[in-house]
Scaffold this motif. Sequence first.
Motif, PDB file in Angstrom:
ATOM      1  N   PHE A   1      46.494  29.795  37.725  1.00  0.00           N
ATOM      2  CA  PHE A   1      45.573  30.703  38.402  1.00  0.00           C
ATOM      3  C   PHE A   1      46.374  31.811  39.066  1.00  0.00           C
ATOM      4  O   PHE A   1      47.457  31.566  39.590  1.00  0.00           O
TER       5      PHE A   1
ATOM      6  N   ASP B   1      42.578  37.366  41.023  1.00  0.00           N
ATOM      7  CA  ASP B   1      41.819  38.158  40.057  1.00  0.00           C
ATOM      8  C   ASP B   1      41.772  39.604  40.538  1.00  0.00           C
ATOM      9  O   ASP B   1      41.286  39.874  41.640  1.00  0.00           O
TER      10      ASP B   1
ATOM     11  N   LEU C   1      30.502  36.901  38.745  1.00  0.00           N
ATOM     12  CA  LEU C   1      31.468  36.190  37.906  1.00  0.00           C
ATOM     13  C   LEU C   1      31.117  36.387  36.440  1.00  0.00           C
ATOM     14  O   LEU C   1      29.951  36.546  36.089  1.00  0.00           O
TER      15      LEU C   1
ATOM     16  N   GLN D   1      34.948  32.532  31.854  1.00  0.00           N
ATOM     17  CA  GLN D   1      36.163  32.640  32.659  1.00  0.00           C
ATOM     18  C   GLN D   1      36.197  31.530  33.709  1.00  0.00           C
ATOM     19  O   GLN D   1      35.175  31.208  34.301  1.00  0.00           O
ATOM     20  N   CYS D   2      37.372  30.941  33.905  1.00  0.00           N
ATOM     21  CA  CYS D   2      37.538  29.914  34.931  1.00  0.00           C
ATOM     22  C   CYS D   2      38.062  30.546  36.212  1.00  0.00           C
ATOM     23  O   CYS D   2      38.979  31.374  36.180  1.00  0.00           O
ATOM     24  N   TYR D   3      37.472  30.141  37.324  1.00  0.00           N
ATOM     25  CA  TYR D   3      37.801  30.707  38.626  1.00  0.00           C
ATOM     26  C   TYR D   3      38.163  29.612  39.621  1.00  0.00           C
ATOM     27  O   TYR D   3      37.720  28.469  39.492  1.00  0.00           O
TER      28      TYR D   3
ATOM     29  N   CYS E   1      34.340  26.949  35.927  1.00  0.00           N
ATOM     30  CA  CYS E   1      34.362  27.747  34.703  1.00  0.00           C
ATOM     31  C   CYS E   1      32.933  28.237  34.484  1.00  0.00           C
ATOM     32  O   CYS E   1      32.027  27.447  34.201  1.00  0.00           O
TER      33      CYS E   1
ATOM     34  N   SER F   1      41.598  33.764  39.039  1.00  0.00           N
ATOM     35  CA  SER F   1      41.122  33.432  37.687  1.00  0.00           C
ATOM     36  C   SER F   1      42.263  32.757  36.931  1.00  0.00           C
ATOM     37  O   SER F   1      43.434  32.947  37.239  1.00  0.00           O
TER      38      SER F   1
END
Length: 148
Positions: free
Chosen positions: A44, A47, A69, A73-75, A115, A141
């Motif tokens: 990560f 972002d 968001l 995309q994974c956050y 995600c 992200s």
Amino acid sequence: RVRGAGSDGYAPYRWPRGTRLGDLEGILYVRLAEVTALLQVESFSPDPSFSIDRGRVTEGQELMHSLQLTGGQCYSIAVVGGEGVRDLDVSLSLGAQQVATDFGTHNAFPTVRYCASATGSYTVRVRSSSGAGDYVYQVFSQQGEAQF
């Protein structure tokens, strides 16, 4: 030592970073730097679509922040409490559906990971379970394939 028996150990720790960057300083900066280092292990990174945002919370108070968001995309959203903040809870919702939480960890720097399956307007809720003061949150992200 208050109780018990056994040998003690001592190891000095040298903080390898500063304690100020821009308008972040002291415990807010140190906690955010530590969370950032831990999240980097999981690929990560901050972002660039989001800036660090701030809030001020009193004990028992819940504040909300809106985020846009992107699906696929994974956050990770990290919330970091400053001086006087001892226990924060954080949750992420899409509409009325809560999609990620970090409740009951009894620390001042919780994170939620999610995600996003759909692009949309999400809500981050920050609640102080113990203590009052400033906090910041940052959106990270993950690079590569969805991991969770």
